[in-house]
Design an enzyme around this catalytic site. Sequence first.
Site, PDB file in Angstrom:
ATOM      1  N   ALA A  62       2.055   3.949  -0.248  1.00  0.00           N
ATOM      2  CA  ALA A  62       1.125   4.268   0.834  1.00  0.00           C
ATOM      3  C   ALA A  62      -0.098   4.934   0.209  1.00  0.00           C
ATOM      4  O   ALA A  62      -0.043   5.408  -0.930  1.00  0.00           O
ATOM      5  CB  ALA A  62       1.814   5.198   1.818  1.00  0.00           C
ATOM      6  N   GLY A 101       5.986   2.975  -0.705  1.00  0.00           N
ATOM      7  CA  GLY A 101       5.756   1.942   0.309  1.00  0.00           C
ATOM      8  C   GLY A 101       5.649   0.552  -0.298  1.00  0.00           C
ATOM      9  O   GLY A 101       5.962  -0.444   0.360  1.00  0.00           O
ATOM     10  N   GLU A 104       9.030  -0.594  -0.618  1.00  0.00           N
ATOM     11  CA  GLU A 104       9.563  -0.809   0.738  1.00  0.00           C
ATOM     12  C   GLU A 104       9.081  -2.151   1.303  1.00  0.00           C
ATOM     13  O   GLU A 104       9.830  -2.854   1.979  1.00  0.00           O
ATOM     14  CB  GLU A 104       9.176   0.363   1.634  1.00  0.00           C
ATOM     15  N   GLU A 124       8.639   9.172  -3.660  1.00  0.00           N
ATOM     16  CA  GLU A 124       8.075  10.015  -2.591  1.00  0.00           C
ATOM     17  C   GLU A 124       8.463  11.478  -2.730  1.00  0.00           C
ATOM     18  O   GLU A 124       7.706  12.374  -2.346  1.00  0.00           O
ATOM     19  CB  GLU A 124       8.528   9.493  -1.223  1.00  0.00           C
TER      20      GLU A 124
HETATM   21  C1  3H9 Z   1       4.628   6.432   0.171  1.00  0.00           C
HETATM   22  O1  3H9 Z   1       4.539   5.328  -0.266  1.00  0.00           O
HETATM   23  C2  3H9 Z   1       5.198   6.766   1.511  1.00  0.00           C
HETATM   24  C3  3H9 Z   1       5.957   5.632   2.116  1.00  0.00           C
HETATM   25  O2  3H9 Z   1       7.313   5.689   1.713  1.00  0.00           O
HETATM   26  C4  3H9 Z   1       5.998   5.709   3.613  1.00  0.00           C
HETATM   27  C5  3H9 Z   1       4.705   5.594   4.329  1.00  0.00           C
HETATM   28  C6  3H9 Z   1       4.877   5.553   5.827  1.00  0.00           C
HETATM   29  N1  3H9 Z   1      -2.619   6.301  -3.023  1.00  0.00           N
HETATM   30  O3  3H9 Z   1      -2.111   7.803 -11.788  1.00  0.00           O
HETATM   31  P1  3H9 Z   1      -3.342   7.074 -12.190  1.00  0.00           P
HETATM   32  C7  3H9 Z   1      -5.041   6.496  -7.518  1.00  0.00           C
HETATM   33  S1  3H9 Z   1       4.051   7.756  -0.723  1.00  0.00           S
HETATM   34  C8  3H9 Z   1      -3.917   6.501  -3.288  1.00  0.00           C
HETATM   35  O4  3H9 Z   1      -4.378   7.819 -12.930  1.00  0.00           O
HETATM   36  P2  3H9 Z   1      -1.785   5.376 -13.895  1.00  0.00           P
HETATM   37  C9  3H9 Z   1      -5.153   7.783  -8.324  1.00  0.00           C
HETATM   38  O5  3H9 Z   1      -5.524   8.872  -7.509  1.00  0.00           O
HETATM   39  C10 3H9 Z   1       3.376   7.034  -2.170  1.00  0.00           C
HETATM   40  N2  3H9 Z   1      -4.411   6.562  -4.543  1.00  0.00           N
HETATM   41  O6  3H9 Z   1      -3.028   5.723 -12.979  1.00  0.00           O
HETATM   42  C11 3H9 Z   1      -6.219   7.392  -9.319  1.00  0.00           C
HETATM   43  O7  3H9 Z   1      -7.460   7.472  -8.619  1.00  0.00           O
HETATM   44  P3  3H9 Z   1      -8.795   7.776  -9.405  1.00  0.00           P
HETATM   45  C12 3H9 Z   1       4.414   6.633  -3.143  1.00  0.00           C
HETATM   46  C13 3H9 Z   1      -3.557   6.373  -5.540  1.00  0.00           C
HETATM   47  O8  3H9 Z   1      -2.007   4.010 -14.370  1.00  0.00           O
HETATM   48  C14 3H9 Z   1      -5.922   5.911  -9.596  1.00  0.00           C
HETATM   49  O9  3H9 Z   1      -5.156   5.474  -8.477  1.00  0.00           O
HETATM   50  N3  3H9 Z   1       3.808   6.179  -4.370  1.00  0.00           N
HETATM   51  C15 3H9 Z   1      -2.195   6.152  -5.325  1.00  0.00           C
HETATM   52  O10 3H9 Z   1      -1.528   6.475 -14.857  1.00  0.00           O
HETATM   53  C16 3H9 Z   1      -5.143   5.681 -10.856  1.00  0.00           C
HETATM   54  O11 3H9 Z   1      -3.971   6.495 -10.843  1.00  0.00           O
HETATM   55  C17 3H9 Z   1       3.566   7.021  -5.379  1.00  0.00           C
HETATM   56  O12 3H9 Z   1       3.878   8.183  -5.333  1.00  0.00           O
HETATM   57  C18 3H9 Z   1      -1.728   6.119  -4.003  1.00  0.00           C
HETATM   58  N4  3H9 Z   1      -0.438   5.891  -3.716  1.00  0.00           N
HETATM   59  O13 3H9 Z   1      -0.530   5.382 -12.918  1.00  0.00           O
HETATM   60  C19 3H9 Z   1       2.904   6.420  -6.590  1.00  0.00           C
HETATM   61  N5  3H9 Z   1      -1.574   6.039  -6.535  1.00  0.00           N
HETATM   62  O14 3H9 Z   1      -8.992   6.638 -10.358  1.00  0.00           O
HETATM   63  C20 3H9 Z   1       1.773   7.297  -7.033  1.00  0.00           C
HETATM   64  C21 3H9 Z   1      -2.540   6.163  -7.465  1.00  0.00           C
HETATM   65  O15 3H9 Z   1      -9.802   7.921  -8.332  1.00  0.00           O
HETATM   66  N6  3H9 Z   1       1.035   6.733  -8.137  1.00  0.00           N
HETATM   67  N7  3H9 Z   1      -3.734   6.368  -6.874  1.00  0.00           N
HETATM   68  O16 3H9 Z   1      -8.510   9.053 -10.131  1.00  0.00           O
HETATM   69  C22 3H9 Z   1       1.473   6.743  -9.414  1.00  0.00           C
HETATM   70  O17 3H9 Z   1       2.565   7.133  -9.710  1.00  0.00           O
HETATM   71  C23 3H9 Z   1       0.525   6.278 -10.467  1.00  0.00           C
HETATM   72  O18 3H9 Z   1      -0.779   6.386  -9.957  1.00  0.00           O
HETATM   73  C24 3H9 Z   1       0.722   4.822 -10.940  1.00  0.00           C
HETATM   74  C25 3H9 Z   1      -0.430   4.423 -11.901  1.00  0.00           C
HETATM   75  C26 3H9 Z   1       2.056   4.734 -11.682  1.00  0.00           C
HETATM   76  C27 3H9 Z   1       0.720   3.856  -9.785  1.00  0.00           C
END
Ligand code: 3H9
Length: 695
Positions: A62, A101, A104, A124
Amino acid sequence: MSFITLEMHGDIAVLSVDNPPVNALSHGVREGLLRHVIAADEDQDVSAIVIICAGRTFIAGADIKEFGKPIEEPYLPDVVTRIEACDTPVIAAIHGTALGGGLEVALACHYRIGTSSSFVGLPEVHLGLLPGASGTQRLPRLVGPAMALDVMLIGRPIPASDAHRMGVLDKLSANDDLLADALSFVPECIAMGPRRIRDFPMPDYPDEIFDAARKKISKNARGQLAPWKIIDCVEVATKTSFDDGLKKEREYFLECMASPQSAGLRHAFLANRQVSKVPGITKDTPQRKLSSAAVIGAGTMGAGIAYNCLAAGMDVTLLDNNDDGLARGRKTVEGLFAGGVERGKISVADRDAGLQRFSTSQDYSDIADVDIVIEAVFESMEIKKAVFSELDKTIKQGAILATNTSTLSIDEIAAVTSRSQDVIGLHFFSPAHIMRLLEIVRGKATADDVIASSLAFAKRLKKFGVVVGNCNGFVGNRMLYNYGRENQFLLLEGAAPEFIDKTMFDWGMAMGPNAVGDLAGLDVGYKVRQERDDLPTDPGFYRIADMLAEMGRFGQKTGKGMYLYEKGSRTPTPDPEVAAMISGEAARLGIEQRDIDPDEIIERCIYGLIVEGARILEEGIAIRSSDIDVVWMNGYGFPAFRGGPMHYADSIGLGKVYAAVCELQERFGATFWEPPKLLKELAESGRKFSDVGTY
Ligand code: 3H9
């Protein structure tokens, strides 16, 4: 802007999600996905639907930036419900990371194919949330409740091969062309027809898994809500229908989302990423090549930094002026490699390669050609100046000259060289190979390419590099001074060291301030105070710490400090001698001892931090308030679920914080509690610290 594109491959509808950088499920993605899925499902000419993503990854979850704001329909749970309900087989084609998400969505698809380098996960919990789009109900039906609990409570991404073994991925894509592999998987999926996880029977599981999981998290997830709710959701999945389970999941998800803990953890996530954005430094700022390093000083810190650089693939020379020191340094580096191998963090081949790239020397001419020097000698201006004079004479032009000082002026150190543009502070935290914080201290002459290179260096060492200005103690230790000061006054006023420590630990700090002092060594702070001539004259100021250091009670390393330590043990035991010493000193200083409430301890210690943080922000020492939070969460054990001291202050409301600081000023005087101008201004205008430069 269209976030979803439809391409027909024969009678197969390929829906491609395109929302850089990580294809997060923001409103436009949810809306577009739902619209296209419905259209494709209702189209009699479509035989199958493939959901794939453009760019570097499958949907990573999400959109965290939408959280905490009113969420627009369609909601994600409704989108995934509709995907699963399709009569047309739906296949998820995964590359990169399918997280939260994103996974999911994939679990709602009838089949999943992933590249062999992809990862899946439900992280999450790290945001203080639970999977809120049916993950808590589908995953247990797919892999069993015990494994599902592990996946959700640990929150770590799972490599494709494991995901395949667990049954989360039905097929691995062997080559680089995921779409081609997905398309050739389609006939098999059509033959099997839609396969809906909601209809899967719950696999057998041992009854005791829920009690065991609860027992585990009561130890590991102090005071956090989401892990408990995840367990509740999985238990519900085993006891009720899928639809009732979904209702419970939604209820608990919204409860977690509304919690200050989740707000803190979401802030921590974004703050940790925002920190690398430094005004004036862009991706076009040139960077210097950093492939070899010299570390000066073979103590624990120097050896830790050397290991850190070796593990990041650099050639490293450790330099010290005596044989014993170097031998000890080498042993420490070898020990760290051995520990890495033992814990499975490093392969034997990488250890051998790392040790091959490692050398020691006592001669500056041996390090003349390195790209970066990191000085980690004793915290004394005189010694540091001597080292930098020598470096200036011997090291090649264009090398970065960094000091690991934790308090001293970068400009004063740079002034002894003829190249202050190359001098920077790189303040590591102990143990250097574990702590994720690197304070990058810019001097007034430090060149932009040196800052850009230092930020890249931090990333290479897997650290959060926080660029800060030059002042005594920079951000972290300058604030620590206030925190420690209140701890010291509280001791004199009657709070026992173990009571203060327990209070702060229970509040969420990784350790109490007195246990930290003993771990860091009470001699360290003592010597730093001895070097300063601008300290307050209040006789109680760091009085107990000074007395202990003067008695040779340096903490763990001497077996006694604020606490007693049995030989070989790190467990602190309260010492009646120290208790008597504190009350004796309080009497001598005319301080009346009293019972002190935990709330007062928390308020004085934490507000002490906030007040100094406000001054740091006011002076422009930190670029933005969230950078201060990054320092405290990654370097000083501040609980991420409270989001760092500045976010915590914002969450209380600066009006309240300001009023409390004014009260503290009335009680304890203006020397320590004069409210900073910025705090007053923000409080009076109803604003937050995060309004002063934010993400
Ligand atoms: C969820 O899904 C809830 C659901 O179950 C239910 C909903 C109803 N959203 O980390 P990086 C941005 S909760 C928005 O440096 P990497 C991040 O801010 C979510 N932005 O890269 C950054 O922005 P900027 C569950 C996001 O290659 C850029 O992307 N998911 C999101 O080292 C690059 O990120 C997670 O918790 C996001 N979800 O790692 C996953 N994710 O360039 C969270 C990233 O402006 N994300 N950004 O600074 C991660 O773990 C890592 O970002 C990922 C990439 C592994 C994907």
